[in-house]
Design a protein around this motif. Structure first.
Motif, short mmCIF file in Angstrom:
data_model
loop_
_atom_site.label_atom_id
_atom_site.label_comp_id
_atom_site.label_asym_id
_atom_site.label_seq_id
_atom_site.Cartn_x
_atom_site.Cartn_y
_atom_site.Cartn_z
N GLU A 142 -28.31 -15.72 -16.00
CA GLU A 142 -29.85 -15.82 -16.88
C GLU A 142 -29.57 -14.77 -18.35
N SER A 143 -29.92 -13.69 -17.41
CA SER A 143 -29.32 -12.36 -17.53
C SER A 143 -27.68 -12.21 -18.42
N GLY A 144 -27.08 -13.20 -17.97
CA GLY A 144 -25.39 -12.83 -18.36
C GLY A 144 -24.74 -11.70 -17.74
N GLU A 145 -25.76 -11.35 -16.37
CA GLU A 145 -24.43 -9.91 -15.40
C GLU A 145 -23.82 -10.71 -14.25
N ALA A 146 -23.94 -12.03 -14.05
CA ALA A 146 -23.73 -12.56 -13.05
C ALA A 146 -23.37 -14.67 -12.91
N ASP A 147 -21.85 -14.55 -12.83
CA ASP A 147 -21.41 -16.05 -13.20
C ASP A 147 -22.20 -17.12 -12.89
N PHE A 148 -21.04 -18.16 -13.06
CA PHE A 148 -22.29 -19.08 -12.34
C PHE A 148 -22.14 -19.93 -11.01
N LEU A 149 -21.02 -18.92 -10.90
CA LEU A 149 -20.43 -19.72 -9.29
C LEU A 149 -20.90 -19.43 -8.71
N ASN A 150 -21.95 -17.77 -8.66
CA ASN A 150 -22.83 -17.10 -7.47
C ASN A 150 -23.71 -18.16 -7.44
N LEU A 151 -24.31 -18.16 -8.33
CA LEU A 151 -24.96 -19.54 -8.48
C LEU A 151 -24.78 -20.70 -7.50
N ILE A 152 -24.41 -20.96 -7.54
CA ILE A 152 -23.51 -22.56 -7.19
C ILE A 152 -23.75 -22.28 -5.58
N ASP A 153 -22.88 -20.76 -5.28
CA ASP A 153 -22.41 -20.81 -3.94
C ASP A 153 -24.22 -20.48 -2.99
N ALA A 154 -24.99 -20.08 -4.54
CA ALA A 154 -26.30 -19.26 -3.41
C ALA A 154 -27.19 -21.01 -3.01
N GLU A 155 -26.97 -22.00 -3.70
CA GLU A 155 -27.39 -23.35 -3.29
C GLU A 155 -26.79 -23.42 -2.84
N ARG A 156 -25.48 -23.85 -2.59
CA ARG A 156 -25.02 -24.38 -1.70
C ARG A 156 -25.10 -23.89 0.04
N SER A 157 -25.31 -22.56 -0.28
CA SER A 157 -25.82 -21.53 0.81
C SER A 157 -27.39 -22.08 1.37
N LEU A 158 -28.01 -22.13 -0.02
CA LEU A 158 -29.60 -22.77 0.53
C LEU A 158 -29.95 -24.17 1.40
N LEU A 159 -29.18 -24.74 1.13
CA LEU A 159 -28.96 -26.26 1.25
C LEU A 159 -28.60 -26.66 2.34
N GLN A 160 -27.85 -26.10 2.89
CA GLN A 160 -26.23 -25.54 4.77
C GLN A 160 -27.41 -25.46 5.09
N PHE A 161 -28.37 -24.25 5.03
CA PHE A 161 -29.15 -23.68 5.85
C PHE A 161 -30.46 -24.41 6.34
N LYS A 162 -30.64 -24.91 5.50
CA LYS A 162 -31.61 -25.66 5.77
C LYS A 162 -31.71 -26.99 6.25
N LEU A 163 -30.52 -27.32 6.23
CA LEU A 163 -29.56 -28.31 6.50
C LEU A 163 -29.51 -28.77 8.30
N SER A 164 -29.22 -27.22 8.76
CA SER A 164 -28.72 -27.18 9.74
C SER A 164 -29.87 -26.14 10.72
N TYR A 165 -31.01 -26.04 9.78
CA TYR A 165 -32.22 -25.83 10.19
C TYR A 165 -33.30 -26.55 11.28
N GLU A 166 -33.42 -27.76 9.79
CA GLU A 166 -33.56 -28.71 10.70
C GLU A 166 -32.90 -29.83 11.68
N LYS A 167 -31.42 -30.40 11.82
CA LYS A 167 -30.61 -31.00 12.97
C LYS A 167 -31.16 -29.99 13.94
N ALA A 168 -31.04 -28.47 13.93
CA ALA A 168 -30.78 -27.24 15.41
C ALA A 168 -32.91 -27.44 16.08
N ARG A 169 -33.58 -27.95 14.79
CA ARG A 169 -34.62 -28.36 15.51
C ARG A 169 -34.73 -30.00 15.83
N ALA A 170 -34.17 -31.34 15.88
CA ALA A 170 -34.15 -32.97 16.83
C ALA A 170 -33.41 -31.66 17.66
N GLU A 171 -32.26 -31.53 17.81
CA GLU A 171 -31.26 -30.74 18.90
C GLU A 171 -32.56 -30.08 20.10
#
Length: 379
Positions: A318-347
């Motif tokens: 938002e302040s123009g200091e980072a590329d949008f790709l970094n934002l998307i990668d961060a969102e992907r990582s959070l999604l994957q970690f949450k899914l992996s967390y729930e999968k580990a709980r079920a396992e």
């Protein structure tokens, strides 16, 4: 079948009609009636009854084994259903997040920024919407499997579980192996079958001895032709004893040898089954510990760090200091970690259920027995 196995065979009733009457001094013999009872050699009936009792006990253990297996299958399907529900919820959450990011990117574009961040968020949103549709479509067959295991119609409604209770940690691995050896229905069934095979060996040994039949025959005799004959028309009664002749010794030796080999095979099958169950238990313990480690890692470290990274990346974009790709990668990582967390709980819960299936008893029972066996220490 136990009672019938230890019961004497039915008595044998015979009837004979003389096609030509046999003339005797006291009169013509016209018909004969006899009844006989067979008595197996001493100990045969007891052994047959004992063999049937062992078979019944083995069937009981097989029933227990099937019950624990079904219980595990139900829990396995339930935890799949839970993970699917959580995956749908998390995916929807991230679709909403991407729409917010798209709004941020569109604001930047309207302020003179590039169009690519807007397009990129739309592409990522499309991917997640496609994944969400796949997850929702998968819900019906998973629910149908769960219903089938519980003997319900495949389309019976099942509420989506919002959470699962975390069961206590299992007892030590050594206690699990002890419980497996002592209580596993599969091992107890094979143990009883080994005892049954031993009875079969003893029973085969008894075949070398004859069975005895005792009976009585009654002959219907008419009046003598000549008058004045003493005891005219008197009906004779005869006692009868017979035995079978076990002369085919090679046959009985072969039967005994076959019974011995079957007992040896059952012993080896139990040894093999025990090793197989131990390896499966070891695998379940490993997967449980791995899931436990991942739960701690995702909950305490990776998910908080990913959320922090996403917030930092969003502020930097938002302040123009980072590329949008970094934002998307961060969102992907959070999604994957949450899914992996729930999968580990079920396992984690799935492997606890698997341990119970293998040991044939609730893990809480093993833990309680372990505590009861621990000697108290005085201060």
């Amino acid at each position: 079948q136990v009672e019938s196995a230890g019961t004497l065979p039915d008595p044998k009733l015979t009837y004979s009609r003389f096609l030509r009457s046999v003339e005797t001094r006291v009169g013509p013999q016209e018909q004969k009636i006899g009844i006989a009872q067979k008595f197996p050699w001493f100990g045969k009936l007891d052994m047959k009854e004992k063999k049937a009792a062992k078979a019944a006990l083995a069937a009981r253990h097989r029933y227990e084994q099937a019950k624990w297996h079904i219980d595990y299958k139900v829990q396995d399907a339930y935890y799949d259903y839970y993970y699917l529900s959580q995956a749908i919820a998390v995916t929807r959450e991230h679709i909403d997040l991407l729409k917010q990011l798209e709004s941020v990117a569109r604001t930047g574009y309207e302020g003179g920024g590039a169009m690519s961040p807007v397009v990129r968020t739309q592409v990522e949103t499309g991917k997640l919407e496609d994944r969400l549709q796949s997850l929702q479509d998968r819900g019906q067959p998973v629910a149908a499997r769960l219903n089938a295991l519980m003997n319900r119609p495949s389309d019976a409604p099942i509420a989506s579980p919002e959470s699962i209770a975390e069961n206590p940690a299992p007892p030590s691995e050594g206690k699990l192996y002890e419980a497996l050896a002592e209580r596993s229905p599969a091992l107890k069934r094979l143990e009883v079958l080994t005892e049954k095979a031993g009875v079969s060996v003893d029973l085969a040994e008894k075949q070398f001895w004859p069975d005895v039949s005792v009976g009585v025959n009654y002959v219907d005799t008419g009046e003598a032709v000549m008058s004045g004959v003493d005891e005219s028309g008197k009906d004779p009664v005869m006692a009868m004893v017979s035995i079978n002749l076990p002369i085919w010794r090679s046959k009985y030796r072969a039967d005994k040898e076959a019974a011995i080999k079957k007992r040896e095979a059952t012993v080896k099958r139990r040894q093999n089954t025990k090793r197989t169950l131990q390896s499966r238990l070891s695998e379940a313990v490993y997967k449980y510990r791995d899931a436990e480690r991942k739960i701690d890692l995702y909950r305490d470290t990776l998910i908080p760090k990913a959320e922090q990274e996403l917030n930092v990346s969003r502020q930097a974009f938002e302040s123009g200091e980072a590329d949008f790709l970094n934002l998307i990668d961060a969102e992907r990582s959070l999604l994957q970690f949450k899914l992996s967390y729930e999968k580990a709980r079920a396992e984690r819960e799935r492997q606890l259920a698997r341990m119970e299936m293998l040991t044939g008893q609730p893990l809480s029972t093993i833990t309680a027995q372990d505590k009861d066996s621990t000697p108290s220490r005085e201060k």
